[in-house]
Every structure is written in C-alpha cells, then in structure tokens.
Design an enzyme around this catalytic site. Structure first.
Site, mmCIF file in Angstrom:
data_model
loop_
_atom_site.group_PDB
_atom_site.id
_atom_site.type_symbol
_atom_site.label_atom_id
_atom_site.label_comp_id
_atom_site.label_asym_id
_atom_site.label_seq_id
_atom_site.Cartn_x
_atom_site.Cartn_y
_atom_site.Cartn_z
ATOM 1 N N SER A 20 0.919 -1.485 -0.050
ATOM 2 C CA SER A 20 0.096 0.047 -0.045
ATOM 3 C C SER A 20 0.978 1.329 -0.145
ATOM 4 C CB SER A 20 -1.006 -0.057 1.435
ATOM 5 O OG SER A 20 -1.207 -1.137 1.697
ATOM 6 N N GLY A 152 5.301 10.800 10.224
ATOM 7 C CA GLY A 152 4.055 11.586 9.819
ATOM 8 C C GLY A 152 2.849 10.990 9.779
ATOM 9 N N SER A 154 0.007 9.370 7.726
ATOM 10 C CA SER A 154 0.105 9.392 6.300
ATOM 11 C C SER A 154 -0.745 8.282 5.778
ATOM 12 C CB SER A 154 1.336 9.666 5.428
ATOM 13 O OG SER A 154 2.312 8.905 6.084
ATOM 14 N N ALA A 156 -1.967 5.605 3.293
ATOM 15 C CA ALA A 156 -1.630 5.499 1.924
ATOM 16 C C ALA A 156 -2.556 5.567 0.903
ATOM 17 C CB ALA A 156 -1.193 3.777 1.657
ATOM 18 N N LYS A 207 4.409 4.387 18.016
ATOM 19 C CA LYS A 207 3.061 4.583 17.902
ATOM 20 C C LYS A 207 2.013 3.528 17.534
ATOM 21 C CE LYS A 207 2.558 5.016 13.471
ATOM 22 N NZ LYS A 207 1.510 4.178 12.480
ATOM 23 N N ASP A 260 1.043 11.311 14.352
ATOM 24 C CA ASP A 260 1.050 9.887 13.715
ATOM 25 C C ASP A 260 0.191 9.107 14.900
ATOM 26 O OD1 ASP A 260 0.959 8.023 11.598
ATOM 27 O OD2 ASP A 260 3.299 7.841 11.773
ATOM 28 N N THR A 264 -3.444 7.265 13.782
ATOM 29 C CA THR A 264 -3.723 5.660 13.605
ATOM 30 C C THR A 264 -4.523 5.216 15.065
ATOM 31 O OG1 THR A 264 -1.511 5.653 14.748
ATOM 32 C CG2 THR A 264 -1.572 5.008 12.550
ATOM 33 N N ARG A 271 -4.359 -0.123 10.163
ATOM 34 C CA ARG A 271 -4.372 -1.772 10.124
ATOM 35 C C ARG A 271 -4.154 -1.938 11.518
ATOM 36 N NH1 ARG A 271 -0.826 -1.671 5.446
ATOM 37 N NH2 ARG A 271 0.186 -0.356 6.930
ATOM 38 N N ASN A 272 -3.337 -1.196 12.455
ATOM 39 C CA ASN A 272 -2.926 -1.702 13.700
ATOM 40 C C ASN A 272 -4.232 -1.206 14.527
ATOM 41 O OD1 ASN A 272 0.073 -2.280 13.894
ATOM 42 N ND2 ASN A 272 0.165 -0.329 12.772
ATOM 43 N N GLU A 297 2.370 -3.311 11.639
ATOM 44 C CA GLU A 297 3.624 -3.365 12.312
ATOM 45 C C GLU A 297 3.642 -3.385 13.824
ATOM 46 O OE1 GLU A 297 6.845 -3.465 11.143
ATOM 47 O OE2 GLU A 297 7.029 -2.596 9.442
HETATM 48 N N1 LIG Z 1 0.083 1.722 4.526
HETATM 49 C C1 LIG Z 1 0.283 2.736 5.129
HETATM 50 O O1 LIG Z 1 -0.418 3.792 5.126
HETATM 51 C C2 LIG Z 1 1.706 3.247 5.689
HETATM 52 C C3 LIG Z 1 2.592 2.126 5.918
HETATM 53 N N2 LIG Z 1 3.802 2.777 6.460
HETATM 54 C C4 LIG Z 1 4.930 1.549 6.604
HETATM 55 O O2 LIG Z 1 5.232 1.121 5.342
HETATM 56 C C5 LIG Z 1 5.892 -0.177 5.475
HETATM 57 C C6 LIG Z 1 5.019 -0.862 4.496
HETATM 58 O O3 LIG Z 1 3.955 -1.068 4.642
HETATM 59 P P1 LIG Z 1 2.542 -1.443 3.523
HETATM 60 O O4 LIG Z 1 3.094 -0.956 2.162
HETATM 61 O O5 LIG Z 1 1.469 -0.605 4.091
HETATM 62 O O6 LIG Z 1 2.412 -2.766 3.878
HETATM 63 P P2 LIG Z 1 1.612 -3.838 3.000
HETATM 64 O O7 LIG Z 1 1.117 -4.823 3.858
HETATM 65 O O8 LIG Z 1 0.466 -2.968 2.266
HETATM 66 O O9 LIG Z 1 2.697 -4.055 1.965
HETATM 67 C C7 LIG Z 1 3.684 -4.866 2.168
HETATM 68 C C8 LIG Z 1 4.967 -5.038 0.825
HETATM 69 O O10 LIG Z 1 5.935 -5.255 1.458
HETATM 70 C C9 LIG Z 1 6.224 -6.671 0.749
HETATM 71 N N3 LIG Z 1 6.878 -7.340 1.596
HETATM 72 C C10 LIG Z 1 6.461 -8.158 2.883
HETATM 73 N N4 LIG Z 1 7.218 -8.727 3.556
HETATM 74 C C11 LIG Z 1 8.441 -8.672 2.758
HETATM 75 C C12 LIG Z 1 9.765 -9.060 3.081
HETATM 76 N N5 LIG Z 1 10.010 -9.962 3.856
HETATM 77 N N6 LIG Z 1 10.627 -8.966 1.964
HETATM 78 C C13 LIG Z 1 10.352 -8.020 1.037
HETATM 79 N N7 LIG Z 1 9.082 -7.520 0.684
HETATM 80 C C14 LIG Z 1 8.302 -7.857 1.741
HETATM 81 C C15 LIG Z 1 4.950 -7.309 0.354
HETATM 82 O O11 LIG Z 1 5.098 -8.068 -0.663
HETATM 83 P P3 LIG Z 1 4.145 -9.122 -1.271
HETATM 84 O O12 LIG Z 1 2.898 -8.622 -1.716
HETATM 85 O O13 LIG Z 1 5.117 -9.964 -2.070
HETATM 86 O O14 LIG Z 1 4.113 -10.098 0.030
HETATM 87 C C16 LIG Z 1 3.954 -6.001 -0.070
HETATM 88 O O15 LIG Z 1 4.661 -5.455 -1.192
HETATM 89 C C17 LIG Z 1 5.462 -0.572 7.054
HETATM 90 O O16 LIG Z 1 6.465 -0.647 7.759
HETATM 91 C C18 LIG Z 1 4.317 0.562 7.420
HETATM 92 O O17 LIG Z 1 4.396 0.666 8.912
HETATM 93 C C19 LIG Z 1 4.320 3.880 6.779
HETATM 94 C C20 LIG Z 1 3.255 5.006 6.590
HETATM 95 C C21 LIG Z 1 1.972 4.757 6.036
HETATM 96 O O1 LIG Z 2 1.639 4.711 9.622
HETATM 97 C C1 LIG Z 2 0.528 4.960 9.116
HETATM 98 C C2 LIG Z 2 -0.050 6.318 8.797
HETATM 99 O O2 LIG Z 2 0.683 7.148 9.193
HETATM 100 C C3 LIG Z 2 -0.373 3.392 8.749
HETATM 101 O O3 LIG Z 2 -0.702 3.109 9.844
HETATM 102 P P1 LIG Z 2 -1.267 1.641 9.807
HETATM 103 O O4 LIG Z 2 0.087 0.826 9.735
HETATM 104 O O5 LIG Z 2 -1.800 1.496 11.402
HETATM 105 O O6 LIG Z 2 -2.132 1.519 8.740
#
Ligand SMILES: NC(=O)C1=CN([C@@H]2O[C@H](COP(=O)(O)OP(=O)(O)OC[C@H]3O[C@@H](n4cnc5c(N)ncnc54)[C@H](OP(=O)(O)O)[C@@H]3O)[C@@H](O)[C@H]2O)C=CC1
Ligand SMILES: O=C(CO)COP(=O)(O)O
Length: 349
Positions: A20, A152, A154, A156, A207, A260, A264, A271-272, A297
């Site tokens: 995401s 911050g 945010s 996705a 957080k 943040d 959240t 998601r958390n 996370e």
């Molecule tokens: N979503 C949000 O709103 C926000 C997320 N974040 C942070 O961003 C990070 C990513 O989250 P997010 O994108 O939301 O997570 P998602 O669950 O939406 O997606 C995870 C992505 O990471 C890949 N992935 C999972 N495990 C591994 C691994 N072991 N090695 C390589 N790639 C992997 C997945 O690939 P596959 O599909 O192949 O499993 C997928 O592309 C987290 O730390 C989250 O806290 C920060 C701010 C906002």
């Molecule tokens: O970090 C985030 C927004 O800033 C995303 O939070 P979640 O992983 O709980 O969806």
C-alpha cells in the site's frame, strides 16, 4: 535546514516494495512528474500489475500513469535511479537491502549514488535495530550516509488520492533532506525536514503499539474517555523510551509523534487499530492477521518496544499490557484492571 542547498535535478525514482505505502508513494512521485519504477519481489504481482496497470491487491482504485513503470528485476529498477524509496515492512528490509547491495555491486562503479528514503515504521525484533541502523549495516557507507527516514500521519489511500497530508523527513545529511523535501513536496503533500532521525523513526514505530491498544479499547467498548487517556498516556510512555534512546522531545510533539499517534489511534484506515479492534472483540490474533493480508507493524513493534523498555529500564505500562495481551494471552478485562489499579503517581512521571 532553512539554508539548505538547492536541490539536484529531478531523479528517476525506484520504489522498492509494492504494498500500500510503496504504491501510494510511487503514485505521488509520478504525479510530481518524476519517472518512477515500482519494484515488487513477486513475479505474479509484477505480471498482474504490468497487465492491469493498477495494484489490484493493495490499492485497487488508483490506475498507474504512464510515467510509472513496474519492475521485478532489482538491477533494472535501480539502474540510474537518483532516489530510492524503501517501502518494505521492517521485518523484510534487511534481506531486501542485501539484494540491493548485490545489485549495486553489479552496476557500474561510476553509477550515481542515489538518495535513499526509508518509509517503513518499525524496529527489528531480534537485533532491536532501527531501520536507519539496518541501512548502515547493509549498504556501503557512501550510500548509507545519503539516507533519510519518513514519518508523520499519512495513510496510503489518502496520499494516493492526493488528499492534503503533512509528513516529515529526517536525515543527518541536510542535502539529502533538502533534496527529498523538494522532490516530494507538492500535489497534496507538505513535507517538513528535521535532523532528528531517531525521533522520527521511533515515534513512527512505537505509535503502532498504542494504535493497537486504542483499537482494543474501542473494540471492547471501553469508551472515548479511555481512548483519550490511552493516547495521552501512550504519548508519555513513547516519549520516555524515545528520549532514552536519543530522540528530541520536540519531534515527539510533532508529525512523527503526536500527529501519527492521533491518526492511527482514531483513523478507520489504520491496520494496527483494526487489529486491536478485532482483538478487543475477542477474536484470535492469527485469524485477524490472516484475514487482513497486510502488515500491522504494531504486532512486532510491541515486542521491540517491550524489549527496549526492559533494556533501557523505562516504564511503559500500556506497551507492557499490549505485550501481555498479544504474547501472554492476557484477557482485555484483566488488562484494563491492571492498568487502572497501578500505583498512584504524579502525572509528569
Ligand atoms: N500503508 C500505510 O498507510 C503506511 C505504511 N507505512 C509503513 O510502510 C511499511 C510497508 O507497509 P505497507 O506498504 O503498508 O504494507 P503492505 O502490507 O500493504 O505491503 C507490504 C509490501 O511489502 C512486501 N513485503 C512483505 N514482506 C516482505 C519481505 N519479507 N521482504 C520483501 N518484501 C516484503 C509485500 O510483498 P508481497 O505482496 O510479495 O508480500 C508488499 O509489497 C510498513 O513499515 C508500514 O508501517 C508507513 C506509512 C503509511
Ligand atoms: O503509519 C501509518 C499512517 O501514518 C499507517 O498506519 P497503519 O499501519 O496502522 O495502517
């Protein structure tokens, strides 16, 4: 930061991780006019995105513009990229960076060194290393020193939609922070800069634990007074640990801390928080995670925060209770009683 140097020319962006957050950041950078390559580890996911020109699995409502390419070959994604966004969950970043290091070694030695932006929010559970530590431990020094971290409030989906959002970028390298700030700022995203890498990283990781707790609180129907208390006391205990680990208190009252945390703990897209809600309604953790199919996370970050609090001898009652609920089978009823019956103390402690 105010007298930062002029930013280098617009780079090609490689976004590693097509979940995401990686997808939303890729869409944002593409909207900023930058050529973007969105890399996924999965060949099936790559083929599906390349064919449909949308990330149907993680962000299905946002078709890819022409300047957003999908990649499965890491070397091709990185070749000539001036800006690399690391949007891999914290448990997978180290392994991915080993692949990045190998790919960099294959590229010509004269290839330009990109700036790196860590978008994950977490701390490794066994090593207790932050994501910036992991970058330093895996990439060559001359690459690792060009790294910044993103924090911050945010979600996705809101960033993908272009809704107004404010984030903060932290780097020890003022030129890195300034360049990334310039590249990303605009089209709905307001980007602040700081040099407090530890504060931004740890605020964003811890957080998640309080967001789980706020979800539990709401899922169990404990009321809005209880949730406000959790957010406030959660900020106090996160602050104690972050400051013990070197964070600037100002950062914790900013976007990566309070901002943040509020998002959240209260926002339906978290998601958390959603995992916490389901736990509070009495559902089993594994079942909740299997159903969600995305990373929360906070489940890992609770372990990291709990272990760091023990190591640093910092009192973190909410984190301790969240640890007991997740990993020791404590019931929500007992958890509430344990929190409410703690010894009386001054608020400032
Ligand atoms: N979503 C949000 O709103 C926000 C997320 N974040 C942070 O961003 C990070 C990513 O989250 P997010 O994108 O939301 O997570 P998602 O669950 O939406 O997606 C995870 C992505 O990471 C890949 N992935 C999972 N495990 C591994 C691994 N072991 N090695 C390589 N790639 C992997 C997945 O690939 P596959 O599909 O192949 O499993 C997928 O592309 C987290 O730390 C989250 O806290 C920060 C701010 C906002
Ligand atoms: O970090 C985030 C927004 O800033 C995303 O939070 P979640 O992983 O709980 O969806």
């Amino acid at each position: 930061m105010t007298n930062a140097p002029a930013s280098p020319p617009p780079p090609t962006v490689a976004v590693l991780g097509a979940g995401s957050w990686g997808t939303a950041l890729a869409l944002h950078c593409a909207r900023r006019g930058l050529p973007v390559r969105l890399w996924t580890r999965s060949v099936e996911h790559y083929e599906a995105m390349a064919a449909a020109r949308v990330n149907a699995r993680y962000l299905p409502e946002f078709p890819f513009p022409d300047n957003l390419a999908v990649e499965h070959d890491l070397g091709r994604a990185l070749a000539g990229a001036g800006f690399v966004i690391l949007a891999i969950p914290s448990h997978g970043l180290r392994a991915t960076l080993h692949l990045v290091q190998a790919a960099l070694a294959e590229l010509a030695a004269a290839a330009p060194r990109p700036y790196y932006l860590v978008a994950a929010k977490g701390v490794e559970i066994d090593s207790l290393r932050t994501m910036a530590d992991v970058v330093h431990e895996t990439l060559p020094k001359e690459h690792a020193e060009r790294m910044a971290v993103l924090g911050g409030p945010s979600f996705a989906a809101e960033v993908a939609r272009g809704l107004p959002t404010a984030v903060v970028i932290a780097s020890a390298d003022a030129a890195a922070a300034a360049a990334i700030q310039q590249w990303m700022h605009g089209d709905g995203l307001r980007v602040y800069a700081t040099d407090d890498v530890v504060g931004v990283e740890l605020g964003g990781a811890f957080k998640n634990v309080i967001a789980l707790a706020a979800g539990v609180c709401d899922g169990a129907g404990l009321g809005q007074n209880a949730r406000a208390a959790l957010i406030t006391r959660g900020l106090a205990e996160i602050g104690r640990l972050c400051i013990a680990l070197g964070a600037d208190p100002v950062t914790l009252s900013g976007l990566a801390g309070l901002g943040d945390l509020v998002l959240t703990c209260t926002g339906g897209l978290s998601r958390n928080r959603r995992v916490g809600l389901a736990l509070g309604q009495g559902r089993a953790l594994q079942e909740i995670l299997d159903e969600m199919g995305m990373v929360a996370e906070g489940v890992n970050n609770t372990l990291s925060a709990h272990r760091l609090a023990q190591r640093e001898q910092v009192e973190m009652p909410i984190t301790q209770i969240m640890h007991a609920i997740l990993y020791e089978g404590m019931s929500v009823r007992r958890a509430v009683a344990a929190l409410m019956q703690r010894d009386l103390k001054p608020e400032r402690d």
